[in-house]
Design a protein around this motif. Structure first.
Motif, PDB file in Angstrom:
ATOM      1  N   PRO A  97     -35.551 -24.348  34.642  1.00 38.29           N
ATOM      2  CA  PRO A  97     -34.558 -24.161  33.587  1.00 38.29           C
ATOM      3  C   PRO A  97     -33.260 -23.525  34.052  1.00 38.29           C
ATOM      4  O   PRO A  97     -32.220 -23.695  33.407  1.00 38.29           O
ATOM      5  CB  PRO A  97     -35.282 -23.252  32.581  1.00 38.29           C
ATOM      6  CG  PRO A  97     -36.347 -22.574  33.372  1.00 38.29           C
ATOM      7  CD  PRO A  97     -36.763 -23.548  34.419  1.00 38.29           C
ATOM      8  N   ALA A  98     -33.278 -22.816  35.168  1.00 37.61           N
ATOM      9  CA  ALA A  98     -32.067 -22.131  35.639  1.00 37.61           C
ATOM     10  C   ALA A  98     -31.434 -22.801  36.847  1.00 37.61           C
ATOM     11  O   ALA A  98     -30.239 -22.602  37.106  1.00 37.61           O
ATOM     12  CB  ALA A  98     -32.384 -20.672  35.974  1.00 37.61           C
ATOM     13  N   PHE A  99     -32.213 -23.591  37.590  1.00 36.15           N
ATOM     14  CA  PHE A  99     -31.703 -24.211  38.819  1.00 36.15           C
ATOM     15  C   PHE A  99     -32.079 -25.692  38.794  1.00 36.15           C
ATOM     16  O   PHE A  99     -33.215 -26.064  39.138  1.00 36.15           O
ATOM     17  CB  PHE A  99     -32.283 -23.525  40.056  1.00 36.15           C
ATOM     18  CG  PHE A  99     -31.988 -22.057  40.145  1.00 36.15           C
ATOM     19  CD1 PHE A  99     -30.760 -21.602  40.597  1.00 36.15           C
ATOM     20  CD2 PHE A  99     -32.938 -21.114  39.756  1.00 36.15           C
ATOM     21  CE1 PHE A  99     -30.477 -20.242  40.671  1.00 36.15           C
ATOM     22  CE2 PHE A  99     -32.674 -19.763  39.829  1.00 36.15           C
ATOM     23  CZ  PHE A  99     -31.437 -19.322  40.290  1.00 36.15           C
ATOM     24  N   ALA A 100     -31.137 -26.522  38.402  1.00 36.46           N
ATOM     25  CA  ALA A 100     -31.415 -27.945  38.176  1.00 36.46           C
ATOM     26  C   ALA A 100     -31.891 -28.661  39.426  1.00 36.46           C
ATOM     27  O   ALA A 100     -32.661 -29.634  39.336  1.00 36.46           O
ATOM     28  CB  ALA A 100     -30.159 -28.630  37.632  1.00 36.46           C
ATOM     29  N   ASP A 101     -31.477 -28.218  40.602  1.00 35.94           N
ATOM     30  CA  ASP A 101     -31.819 -28.907  41.842  1.00 35.94           C
ATOM     31  C   ASP A 101     -32.959 -28.239  42.613  1.00 35.94           C
ATOM     32  O   ASP A 101     -33.179 -28.552  43.790  1.00 35.94           O
ATOM     33  CB  ASP A 101     -30.585 -28.994  42.743  1.00 35.94           C
ATOM     34  CG  ASP A 101     -29.477 -29.833  42.119  1.00 35.94           C
ATOM     35  OD1 ASP A 101     -29.815 -30.831  41.460  1.00 35.94           O
ATOM     36  OD2 ASP A 101     -28.295 -29.490  42.290  1.00 35.94           O
ATOM     37  N   ALA A 102     -33.678 -27.346  41.967  1.00 33.89           N
ATOM     38  CA  ALA A 102     -34.783 -26.657  42.640  1.00 33.89           C
ATOM     39  C   ALA A 102     -35.913 -27.629  42.967  1.00 33.89           C
ATOM     40  O   ALA A 102     -36.215 -28.531  42.183  1.00 33.89           O
ATOM     41  CB  ALA A 102     -35.303 -25.523  41.769  1.00 33.89           C
ATOM     42  N   ARG A 103     -36.561 -27.419  44.134  1.00 32.73           N
ATOM     43  CA  ARG A 103     -37.723 -28.224  44.522  1.00 32.73           C
ATOM     44  C   ARG A 103     -38.982 -27.561  43.960  1.00 32.73           C
ATOM     45  O   ARG A 103     -39.537 -26.642  44.577  1.00 32.73           O
ATOM     46  CB  ARG A 103     -37.837 -28.303  46.044  1.00 32.73           C
ATOM     47  CG  ARG A 103     -36.738 -29.083  46.743  1.00 32.73           C
ATOM     48  CD  ARG A 103     -37.069 -29.264  48.223  1.00 32.73           C
ATOM     49  NE  ARG A 103     -37.075 -27.999  48.930  1.00 32.73           N
ATOM     50  CZ  ARG A 103     -36.106 -27.588  49.757  1.00 32.73           C
ATOM     51  NH1 ARG A 103     -35.055 -28.359  49.983  1.00 32.73           N
ATOM     52  NH2 ARG A 103     -36.191 -26.426  50.365  1.00 32.73           N
ATOM     53  N   VAL A 104     -39.432 -27.997  42.796  1.00 38.74           N
ATOM     54  CA  VAL A 104     -40.609 -27.406  42.167  1.00 38.74           C
ATOM     55  C   VAL A 104     -41.708 -28.457  42.070  1.00 38.74           C
ATOM     56  O   VAL A 104     -41.478 -29.546  41.534  1.00 38.74           O
ATOM     57  CB  VAL A 104     -40.279 -26.850  40.766  1.00 38.74           C
ATOM     58  CG1 VAL A 104     -41.515 -26.195  40.160  1.00 38.74           C
ATOM     59  CG2 VAL A 104     -39.129 -25.854  40.838  1.00 38.74           C
TER      60      VAL A 104
END
Length: 564
Positions: free
Chosen positions: A421-428
């Motif tokens: 929700p806070a980092f659109a490009d995060a690798r989750v």
């Protein structure tokens, strides 16, 4: 005279010495990011300090630096843009060797006192460190704060305590008198000087740069060795901050700041590391990373005392349980925590193919697997909450490993991509669970670092325990977990742990997880299987970082037992 920094922190040191002796819970560093402990503005100040490092040159002055390096990228989707002083190996080793001579000449209480002051200042900047750890490793903020801050500081303090415990055993001098019957006794005065091995090299990892880096750093520093800190190119900032604080303390205490020096590099630095590690000036090496690199160091850096933590295959044996839901919940959390990117995270889960006994009767293999998979799904069902447990994937290699693991067996629970929700490009990514048979040994006896777990059908529990012990002994492991309700099962679990030289956790269903290792109480690694050749921490981890050189000379005897 006692060094003033030693006197300042004596109470903390004494308490740490008690803790390593009694092995109970203790920590001088608050693990919760509380304003009451760290100050009302600590969180905002720490975030602001971190942001000042972005797209800027890190404020570290080191003599003889050449150029700049730094290509870190946050797993949450942006480049840090931080640059660090570059180095040339000959110049680096020359100035660190000079600093080592001056540090060697100090007293053990100075080595320990300075180390304790560094740890105290690191703790005060735990919010700053948390942001740096989060955006280099991919850990969620709470884990980054705890594991990167107070828990890492605990491990550093633990190493200092063990160092002092060994150093204080060595007297500065002694009077020696040997009776000679009717002749006058022989008498000598002897002096004992602690001599550090030499320049120490800490090779950091990209997932837990401080937690894994601090034991070696402080064990060497507190035993009189100058230290070169060589971070992983993907996680430089946390150790750069550490080095900056250490150098400030050293300078204020009147020592050459080059006693602790940063050696930052760009990616693909293998040739530089190998050249540095083989230099004769380097006499101690601490390494956390891959088996291939650890094996190379042990084989080739023969001039140094090498301590390594490498890959391992962590395992869970499910024989029976009196709390199926609690067991599944505990295992599911362990699989999801930091997306399995922990050296202690479980990978192989052995379950008898005909099921296990529970208070509600026998539960089939598929039902046990479904309970574990359901726990993972529930844990990850709300992305906003899940990302605070999963964090982000540290590097692209882990993503490739997930894809590879999908092809190994039957997918029970596929790995999913979650939107942060806070980092659109995060690798989750959520955990992948794959079903295998005990015959698929070639697949499950290698380490699959990341959010990857195998549920493995075995013929019976006895086979599972024997396999777990053998796998740990042959392929390495840092953790072993077992669930059993019988005395026979518990005995088999203990035998497997001893055979594999691996730490054992039994019947974890509550708030303690197999991934976790507590300083002052848990020995992290045993040094008895291929996953690590040392334990964090014990006496063996510090005692070989120095030697004792004695001198002696004749003196008049204090007594005369000879003939009149």
């Amino acid at each position: 005279m006692t060094h003033p920094l030693f006197a300042k922190h004596r109470e903390t040191l004494e308490r740490a010495l008690q803790a390593i002796a009694t092995r109970g819970y203790w920590s001088p560093f608050t693990e919760m990011p509380s304003p009451r402990a760290y100050g009302e503005t600590a969180a905002a100040d720490g975030e602001a300090a971190f942001k000042q490092y972005l797209n800027a040159a890190f404020p570290l002055e080191q003599r003889g630096s050449t150029g700049s390096v730094g290509q870190e990228a946050s797993p949450f989707g942006f480049a840090l843009g931080t640059t660090y002083p570059g180095f040339e190996i000959d110049a680096l080793l020359a100035r660190v060797s000079d600093a080592h001579k001056s540090w060697r000449a100090a007293t053990p209480d100075a080595w320990v006192g300075v180390s304790l002051e560094i740890l105290k200042r690191l703790n005060a900047r735990s919010f700053e460190m948390a942001n740096a750890v989060m955006h280099t490793t991919g850990q969620a903020f709470m884990m980054a704060f705890q594991a990167g801050g107070p828990h890492a500081q605990d491990r550093g303090l633990e190493a200092v305590a063990y160092a002092w415990d060994e150093l204080r055993r060595i007297p500065a001098d002694a009077y020696w008198e040997k009776p000679q019957g009717k002749n006058p006794p022989l008498a000598m005065e002897k002096r004992y000087t602690v001599v550090p091995r030499g320049v120490a090299l800490v090779l950091g990892c990209c997932t837990f740069p401080t937690w894994n880096g601090y034991p070696g750093l402080f064990a060497s520093l507190a035993t009189g060795n100058a230290v070169i800190v060589k971070p992983h190119p993907g996680a430089i900032l946390p150790l750069a901050i550490t080095v900056k604080i250490a150098r400030d303390v050293l300078k204020e205490a009147g020592f050459d700041p080059d006693v602790v020096t940063l050696a930052a590099t760009n990616p693909n630095d293998g040739a530089i590391v190998q050249q540095l590690a083989k230099r004769n000036e380097v006499r101690v090496i601490d390494f956390t990373g891959s088996t291939a690199n650890g094996d190379w160091l042990e084989t080739n850096a023969r001039q140094a005392q090498v301590y390594t933590e490498k890959a391992g295959v962590n395992q869970i044996v499910i024989d029976s349980t009196d709390d199926l839901k609690g067991m599944a919940r505990n295992i599911g959390f362990s699989l999801a925590l930091y997306s399995g990117q922990m050296c202690t995270a479980p990978q192989n889960i052995y379950i008898p193919r005909d099921g296990i006994q529970t208070p509600d009767g026998k539960v089939s293999f598929d039902e046990v697997v479904a309970a574990i998979a359901g726990s993972v799904q529930k844990t990850c069902s709300d992305p906003a909450k899940a990302v605070e447990l999963l964090g982000a994937i540290q590097n692209e290699g882990v993503l490739a490993r997930i894809d590879e693991a999908r092809k190994v067996g039957r997918i029970v629970l596929d790995s999913q991509t979650l939107q942060h929700p806070a980092f659109a490009d995060a690798r989750v990514r959520t955990p992948l669970i794959v079903a295998l048979d005990v015959a698929d040994e070639a697949a499950y006896t290698r380490e699959w670092f990341g959010p990857i777990a195998f549920v493995i059908a075995v013929d019976n529990s006895a086979q599972a325990f024997a396999l777990a012990g053998r796998t740990a002994a042959e392929h390495g492991a840092l953790t072993l977990s077992a669930y059993t309700t019988t005395a026979e099962g518990e005995a088999q679990a203990i035998d497997a742990a001893i055979e594999g030289r691996v730490a054992l956790s039994l019947n974890l269903t509550g708030g303690v997880f197999v991934n976790q290792s507590a300083a002052f109480s848990d020995y992290h690694g045993t040094g008895g299987n291929p996953a690590a050749n040392a334990s964090l921490a014990d006496a063996a981890f510090v005692a070989n970082r120095f030697r004792v050189v004695q001198s002696r000379h004749h003196v008049p005897a204090k007594s005369d037992t000879g003939a009149a």
